[in-house]
Design an enzyme around this catalytic site. Structure first.
Site, PDB file in Angstrom:
ATOM      1  N   VAL A  60       1.112  -1.119   0.450  1.00  0.00           N
ATOM      2  CA  VAL A  60       0.187  -0.079   0.056  1.00  0.00           C
ATOM      3  C   VAL A  60       0.635   1.743   0.207  1.00  0.00           C
ATOM      4  CG1 VAL A  60      -1.953  -1.134   1.204  1.00  0.00           C
ATOM      5  CG2 VAL A  60      -0.392  -0.246   2.401  1.00  0.00           C
ATOM      6  N   ASN A  86      -6.579  -0.368   6.680  1.00  0.00           N
ATOM      7  CA  ASN A  86      -6.168  -0.899   7.926  1.00  0.00           C
ATOM      8  C   ASN A  86      -5.061  -0.831   7.733  1.00  0.00           C
ATOM      9  OD1 ASN A  86      -6.832  -2.726   9.909  1.00  0.00           O
ATOM     10  ND2 ASN A  86      -6.101  -4.092   8.698  1.00  0.00           N
ATOM     11  N   SER A 138      -4.811   3.882  15.781  1.00  0.00           N
ATOM     12  CA  SER A 138      -4.536   2.976  17.354  1.00  0.00           C
ATOM     13  C   SER A 138      -4.816   3.637  18.404  1.00  0.00           C
ATOM     14  CB  SER A 138      -2.728   2.696  17.289  1.00  0.00           C
ATOM     15  OG  SER A 138      -2.483   2.483  18.843  1.00  0.00           O
ATOM     16  N   TYR A 153       5.563   4.857  14.887  1.00  0.00           N
ATOM     17  CA  TYR A 153       4.337   4.502  14.777  1.00  0.00           C
ATOM     18  C   TYR A 153       3.082   5.371  15.176  1.00  0.00           C
ATOM     19  CZ  TYR A 153       0.270   1.344  15.803  1.00  0.00           C
ATOM     20  OH  TYR A 153      -0.604   0.470  15.637  1.00  0.00           O
ATOM     21  N   SER A 156       2.231   8.230  13.061  1.00  0.00           N
ATOM     22  CA  SER A 156       2.431   7.670  11.785  1.00  0.00           C
ATOM     23  C   SER A 156       0.345   7.715  12.320  1.00  0.00           C
ATOM     24  CB  SER A 156       2.684   6.590  10.834  1.00  0.00           C
ATOM     25  OG  SER A 156       2.244   5.643  11.893  1.00  0.00           O
ATOM     26  N   LYS A 157       0.062   7.623  13.307  1.00  0.00           N
ATOM     27  CA  LYS A 157      -0.828   7.018  14.146  1.00  0.00           C
ATOM     28  C   LYS A 157      -1.778   8.402  14.894  1.00  0.00           C
ATOM     29  CE  LYS A 157      -1.197   2.642  13.311  1.00  0.00           C
ATOM     30  NZ  LYS A 157      -2.351   1.860  12.269  1.00  0.00           N
ATOM     31  N   ILE A 186      -4.743  -5.786  20.353  1.00  0.00           N
ATOM     32  CA  ILE A 186      -5.838  -6.613  19.461  1.00  0.00           C
ATOM     33  C   ILE A 186      -5.200  -7.888  19.418  1.00  0.00           C
ATOM     34  CG2 ILE A 186      -7.491  -7.135  17.781  1.00  0.00           C
ATOM     35  CD1 ILE A 186      -8.731  -4.695  19.856  1.00  0.00           C
TER      36      ILE A 186
HETATM   37  P1  NAD Z   1      -2.616  -8.106  11.341  1.00  0.00           P
HETATM   38  O1  NAD Z   1       0.105  -8.115  11.329  1.00  0.00           O
HETATM   39  O2  NAD Z   1      -1.926  -9.877  11.872  1.00  0.00           O
HETATM   40  O3  NAD Z   1      -2.717  -7.546   9.992  1.00  0.00           O
HETATM   41  C1  NAD Z   1      -2.236  -6.542   9.477  1.00  0.00           C
HETATM   42  C2  NAD Z   1      -1.540  -7.160   7.814  1.00  0.00           C
HETATM   43  O4  NAD Z   1      -1.546  -6.031   7.150  1.00  0.00           O
HETATM   44  C3  NAD Z   1      -0.557  -8.227   7.904  1.00  0.00           C
HETATM   45  O5  NAD Z   1      -1.724  -9.008   6.253  1.00  0.00           O
HETATM   46  C4  NAD Z   1       0.533  -7.488   6.544  1.00  0.00           C
HETATM   47  O6  NAD Z   1       0.811  -8.500   5.666  1.00  0.00           O
HETATM   48  C5  NAD Z   1      -0.328  -6.534   6.157  1.00  0.00           C
HETATM   49  N1  NAD Z   1       0.277  -5.229   5.593  1.00  0.00           N
HETATM   50  C6  NAD Z   1       1.739  -5.243   6.411  1.00  0.00           C
HETATM   51  N2  NAD Z   1       2.413  -4.302   5.685  1.00  0.00           N
HETATM   52  C7  NAD Z   1       1.659  -3.735   4.754  1.00  0.00           C
HETATM   53  C8  NAD Z   1       1.653  -3.096   3.247  1.00  0.00           C
HETATM   54  N3  NAD Z   1       2.567  -1.786   2.725  1.00  0.00           N
HETATM   55  N4  NAD Z   1       0.838  -3.781   2.409  1.00  0.00           N
HETATM   56  C9  NAD Z   1       0.255  -4.032   2.172  1.00  0.00           C
HETATM   57  N5  NAD Z   1      -0.298  -4.703   3.186  1.00  0.00           N
HETATM   58  C10 NAD Z   1       0.532  -5.090   4.525  1.00  0.00           C
HETATM   59  O7  NAD Z   1      -1.858  -6.868  12.620  1.00  0.00           O
HETATM   60  P2  NAD Z   1      -3.184  -6.701  13.364  1.00  0.00           P
HETATM   61  O8  NAD Z   1      -2.998  -5.765  14.409  1.00  0.00           O
HETATM   62  O9  NAD Z   1      -4.458  -6.525  12.516  1.00  0.00           O
HETATM   63  O10 NAD Z   1      -3.551  -4.707  12.179  1.00  0.00           O
HETATM   64  C11 NAD Z   1      -3.819  -4.053  10.981  1.00  0.00           C
HETATM   65  C12 NAD Z   1      -3.725  -2.558  11.901  1.00  0.00           C
HETATM   66  O11 NAD Z   1      -4.722  -2.437  13.365  1.00  0.00           O
HETATM   67  C13 NAD Z   1      -2.269  -1.924  11.754  1.00  0.00           C
HETATM   68  O12 NAD Z   1      -2.581  -0.988  11.355  1.00  0.00           O
HETATM   69  C14 NAD Z   1      -2.432  -1.958  13.162  1.00  0.00           C
HETATM   70  O13 NAD Z   1      -1.373  -0.563  13.738  1.00  0.00           O
HETATM   71  C15 NAD Z   1      -3.344  -1.108  13.696  1.00  0.00           C
HETATM   72  N6  NAD Z   1      -3.446  -1.346  15.412  1.00  0.00           N
HETATM   73  C16 NAD Z   1      -3.572  -3.280  15.924  1.00  0.00           C
HETATM   74  C17 NAD Z   1      -3.471  -3.203  17.422  1.00  0.00           C
HETATM   75  C18 NAD Z   1      -3.454  -4.502  17.847  1.00  0.00           C
HETATM   76  O14 NAD Z   1      -3.406  -4.791  18.879  1.00  0.00           O
HETATM   77  N7  NAD Z   1      -3.197  -5.540  17.163  1.00  0.00           N
HETATM   78  C19 NAD Z   1      -3.820  -1.966  17.600  1.00  0.00           C
HETATM   79  C20 NAD Z   1      -4.385  -0.954  17.662  1.00  0.00           C
HETATM   80  C21 NAD Z   1      -4.392  -1.024  15.861  1.00  0.00           C
END
Ligand code: NAD
Length: 255
Positions: A60, A86, A138, A153, A156-157, A186
């Site tokens: 992305v 996302n 986030s 991080y 960015s958020k 999560i």
């Molecule tokens: P995850 O790693 O399970 O899923 C993220 C997906 O994004 C993966 O499949 C990965 O391959 C894909 N990805 C990473 N870089 C990419 C790129 N350059 N282009 C396309 N795809 C890409 O993690 P998640 O926890 O589901 O994360 C999703 C979002 O939630 C993120 O933006 C993360 O910052 C945010 N978030 C997660 C949490 C948490 O605790 N898990 C908390 C707050 C925010």
């Protein structure tokens, strides 16, 4: 007619759960993931459950890859109604002094630059009929600043929420709503994209939490709980909601 949704990071975690939820609600989901095999796997599961899904290998933060995939979708369906922006990484967690500029750039490009690229290039496909964009931010960078080493991080958020508010106003004239979600911890695969360095120990300030740091359930949330909120934000049930950051954290960030 079925609504067409693009979901970035659709191969895992929150994106996967949202894709499955959207598909159950009758939407056609287009999964963008840098790891295509994961997006393919999710696509197969959705199709075998009777839903409609497509998978695309897209980084992305790469403008050409994004525009090519969006073009392909619009050629097939003529329109795009929803974007769940996302995809993201935690990236390198390190002291500001030690962090390499390229590690900073990688996190900012993957999380924030990509948000601009996705929204910029999806607008032409949404303008005519209106639509809904949800950006995964986030608690970090918005309410929580005590995860040491997360300067890139968190920046960015925070940037994603500022951008969301600018976009909500700018795109209101096209009936495109733009909102953000701010999840707390999560259970996903994000640890795979987390690279903590030893220098964090030098900058950590001990923070004493009350016993159990998740007030509502005393545990991390599930991707499905986040997906419920994302579906609300893309559905007609939130037709007057735009420019809002919604915390999905069981009050974790209020501690
Ligand atoms: P995850 O790693 O399970 O899923 C993220 C997906 O994004 C993966 O499949 C990965 O391959 C894909 N990805 C990473 N870089 C990419 C790129 N350059 N282009 C396309 N795809 C890409 O993690 P998640 O926890 O589901 O994360 C999703 C979002 O939630 C993120 O933006 C993360 O910052 C945010 N978030 C997660 C949490 C948490 O605790 N898990 C908390 C707050 C925010």
């Amino acid at each position: 007619m079925k609504k067409i949704a693009v979901i970035t990071g659709g191969g895992s975690g929150i994106g996967e759960a949202a894709a499955k939820r959207f598909a159950k609600e009758g939407m056609t989901v287009c999964l963008f993931d840098v790891k295509e095999s994961r997006a393919e796997e999710v696509k197969k599961e959705i199709i075998s459950d009777g839903g409609e899904a497509l998978a695309f290998e897209v980084d992305v933060s790469d403008e050409d890859q994004v525009t090519n995939a969006l073009k392909e979708i619009s050629q097939q369906f003529g329109t795009i109604d929803c974007l769940f922006n996302n995809a993201g990484i935690n990236g390198t967690l390190e002291s500001i002094e030690e962090m390499k500029v390229e590690d900073w750039d990688n996190t900012i490009h993957t999380n924030l630059r990509s948000t601009f690229i996705m929204v910029k290039h999806i607008v032409p496909y949404m303008k005519k009929q209106g639509g809904s964009i949800v950006i995964t931010s986030s608690i970090n960078g918005n309410r929580t600043f005590s995860n040491f080493g997360m300067s890139a991080y968190s920046t960015s958020k925070a940037g994603q929420v500022a951008f969301m508010k600018m976009a909500a106003l700018e795109l209101a004239q096209y009936n495109i709503r733009v909102n953000a979600i701010c999840p707390g911890a999560i259970e996903t695969n994000i640890e795979e994209n987390t690279n903590p360095k030893d220098s964090i120990q030098e900058i950590e300030i001990p923070v004493e939490y009350p016993e159990g740091s998740h007030p509502l359930k005393e545990k991390a949330g599930s991707p499905e709980q986040v997906a419920d909120v994302v579906y609300f934000l893309v559905s007609g049930a939130s037709s007057h909601v735009t420019g809002t950051a919604m915390f999905v954290d069981g009050a974790e960030s209020l501690l």
